[in-house]
Design a protein around this motif. Sequence first.
Motif, mmCIF file in Angstrom:
data_model
loop_
_atom_site.group_PDB
_atom_site.id
_atom_site.type_symbol
_atom_site.label_atom_id
_atom_site.label_comp_id
_atom_site.label_asym_id
_atom_site.label_seq_id
_atom_site.Cartn_x
_atom_site.Cartn_y
_atom_site.Cartn_z
ATOM 1 N N GLY A 26 42.093 -67.244 73.713
ATOM 2 C CA GLY A 26 42.428 -67.061 72.309
ATOM 3 C C GLY A 26 42.602 -65.625 71.856
ATOM 4 O O GLY A 26 42.784 -65.368 70.666
ATOM 5 N N ARG A 27 42.542 -64.670 72.774
ATOM 6 C CA ARG A 27 42.718 -63.270 72.367
ATOM 7 C C ARG A 27 44.150 -63.018 71.915
ATOM 8 O O ARG A 27 45.087 -63.640 72.387
ATOM 9 C CB ARG A 27 42.374 -62.321 73.514
ATOM 10 C CG ARG A 27 40.887 -62.265 73.771
ATOM 11 C CD ARG A 27 40.575 -61.304 74.900
ATOM 12 N NE ARG A 27 39.147 -61.308 75.134
ATOM 13 C CZ ARG A 27 38.376 -60.229 75.042
ATOM 14 N NH1 ARG A 27 38.899 -59.064 74.776
ATOM 15 N NH2 ARG A 27 37.089 -60.321 75.253
ATOM 16 N N LEU A 28 44.299 -62.081 71.003
ATOM 17 C CA LEU A 28 45.595 -61.651 70.518
ATOM 18 C C LEU A 28 46.132 -60.614 71.494
ATOM 19 O O LEU A 28 45.456 -59.633 71.803
ATOM 20 C CB LEU A 28 45.440 -61.038 69.122
ATOM 21 C CG LEU A 28 46.696 -60.514 68.459
ATOM 22 C CD1 LEU A 28 47.668 -61.668 68.193
ATOM 23 C CD2 LEU A 28 46.340 -59.809 67.163
ATOM 24 N N LEU A 29 47.348 -60.822 71.992
ATOM 25 C CA LEU A 29 47.975 -59.906 72.934
ATOM 26 C C LEU A 29 49.062 -59.119 72.217
ATOM 27 O O LEU A 29 49.924 -59.708 71.557
ATOM 28 C CB LEU A 29 48.573 -60.676 74.111
ATOM 29 C CG LEU A 29 47.600 -61.570 74.868
ATOM 30 C CD1 LEU A 29 48.337 -62.364 75.932
ATOM 31 C CD2 LEU A 29 46.471 -60.765 75.485
ATOM 32 N N LEU A 30 49.015 -57.805 72.361
ATOM 33 C CA LEU A 30 49.949 -56.915 71.682
ATOM 34 C C LEU A 30 50.633 -56.028 72.713
ATOM 35 O O LEU A 30 49.952 -55.404 73.534
ATOM 36 C CB LEU A 30 49.203 -56.038 70.676
ATOM 37 C CG LEU A 30 48.317 -56.775 69.675
ATOM 38 C CD1 LEU A 30 47.327 -55.819 69.040
ATOM 39 C CD2 LEU A 30 49.170 -57.445 68.632
ATOM 40 N N ALA A 50 36.478 -53.067 66.815
ATOM 41 C CA ALA A 50 37.087 -54.272 67.396
ATOM 42 C C ALA A 50 36.807 -54.335 68.898
ATOM 43 O O ALA A 50 36.735 -53.302 69.571
ATOM 44 C CB ALA A 50 38.592 -54.274 67.155
ATOM 45 N N GLU A 51 36.651 -55.541 69.398
ATOM 46 C CA GLU A 51 36.454 -55.747 70.831
ATOM 47 C C GLU A 51 37.823 -55.982 71.455
ATOM 48 O O GLU A 51 38.546 -56.897 71.061
ATOM 49 C CB GLU A 51 35.549 -56.953 71.062
ATOM 50 C CG GLU A 51 35.201 -57.165 72.520
ATOM 51 C CD GLU A 51 34.261 -58.329 72.727
ATOM 52 O OE1 GLU A 51 34.381 -58.970 73.780
ATOM 53 O OE2 GLU A 51 33.440 -58.608 71.841
ATOM 54 N N PHE A 52 38.195 -55.132 72.424
ATOM 55 C CA PHE A 52 39.501 -55.255 73.052
ATOM 56 C C PHE A 52 39.485 -54.664 74.455
ATOM 57 O O PHE A 52 38.577 -53.920 74.811
ATOM 58 C CB PHE A 52 40.582 -54.576 72.208
ATOM 59 C CG PHE A 52 40.458 -53.064 72.164
ATOM 60 C CD1 PHE A 52 41.181 -52.274 73.031
ATOM 61 C CD2 PHE A 52 39.604 -52.457 71.260
ATOM 62 C CE1 PHE A 52 41.068 -50.889 72.998
ATOM 63 C CE2 PHE A 52 39.473 -51.078 71.210
ATOM 64 C CZ PHE A 52 40.213 -50.290 72.079
ATOM 65 N N LYS A 66 40.032 -59.353 70.886
ATOM 66 C CA LYS A 66 39.241 -60.537 70.540
ATOM 67 C C LYS A 66 39.374 -60.788 69.052
ATOM 68 O O LYS A 66 39.270 -59.871 68.243
ATOM 69 C CB LYS A 66 37.776 -60.338 70.917
ATOM 70 C CG LYS A 66 36.942 -61.563 70.703
ATOM 71 C CD LYS A 66 35.538 -61.354 71.215
ATOM 72 C CE LYS A 66 34.722 -62.618 71.005
ATOM 73 N NZ LYS A 66 33.362 -62.466 71.484
ATOM 74 N N ARG A 67 39.601 -62.043 68.712
ATOM 75 C CA ARG A 67 39.727 -62.406 67.302
ATOM 76 C C ARG A 67 38.348 -62.569 66.687
ATOM 77 O O ARG A 67 37.410 -63.003 67.350
ATOM 78 C CB ARG A 67 40.497 -63.714 67.158
ATOM 79 C CG ARG A 67 41.935 -63.576 67.572
ATOM 80 C CD ARG A 67 42.624 -64.928 67.512
ATOM 81 N NE ARG A 67 44.003 -64.810 67.898
ATOM 82 C CZ ARG A 67 45.015 -64.841 67.042
ATOM 83 N NH1 ARG A 67 44.803 -65.024 65.769
ATOM 84 N NH2 ARG A 67 46.246 -64.723 67.476
ATOM 85 N N LYS A 68 38.230 -62.231 65.423
ATOM 86 C CA LYS A 68 36.964 -62.428 64.712
ATOM 87 C C LYS A 68 36.758 -63.901 64.477
ATOM 88 O O LYS A 68 37.697 -64.636 64.189
ATOM 89 C CB LYS A 68 36.969 -61.695 63.386
ATOM 90 C CG LYS A 68 36.933 -60.203 63.543
ATOM 91 C CD LYS A 68 36.813 -59.527 62.210
ATOM 92 C CE LYS A 68 36.767 -58.036 62.406
ATOM 93 N NZ LYS A 68 36.591 -57.339 61.129
ATOM 94 N N THR A 69 35.518 -64.332 64.607
ATOM 95 C CA THR A 69 35.215 -65.756 64.377
ATOM 96 C C THR A 69 34.422 -65.946 63.119
ATOM 97 O O THR A 69 33.919 -65.064 62.528
ATOM 98 C CB THR A 69 34.431 -66.347 65.561
ATOM 99 O OG1 THR A 69 33.288 -65.536 65.802
ATOM 100 C CG2 THR A 69 35.297 -66.413 66.789
#
Length: 69
Positions: A26-30, A50-52, A66-69
Motif C-alpha cells: 500500500g505504499r505510495l510510489l513516486l 514521513a516514513e519512506f 508509507k501512507r498514514k493510517t
Amino acid sequence: MNPCCLEEAKASIKRGRDVATCDGCGRLLLGYDNEQDFQRAVEAMTKSGAEFEHTRQGVLWVIAKKRKT
C-alpha cells in the motif's frame, strides 16, 4: 525498499512524475527524473517525519512512502 514496491515500481513507474500504489503493502510510489526535485521531496519528507525508502531505477529515482493510517 520492499520487494513488492520494487516490482510495482518496475511495472508502473516509467517516467518522472509517475505515481502508483504498491499492491503488496500500500505504499505510495513516486517517480522523479530530475535530481533536484527528488532531493526536495526527500528533504520535505524527512522534515515532516514521513516514513519512506528510495532507490534508483534506471534514469529514475523512486520513493516508496508509507501512507498514514
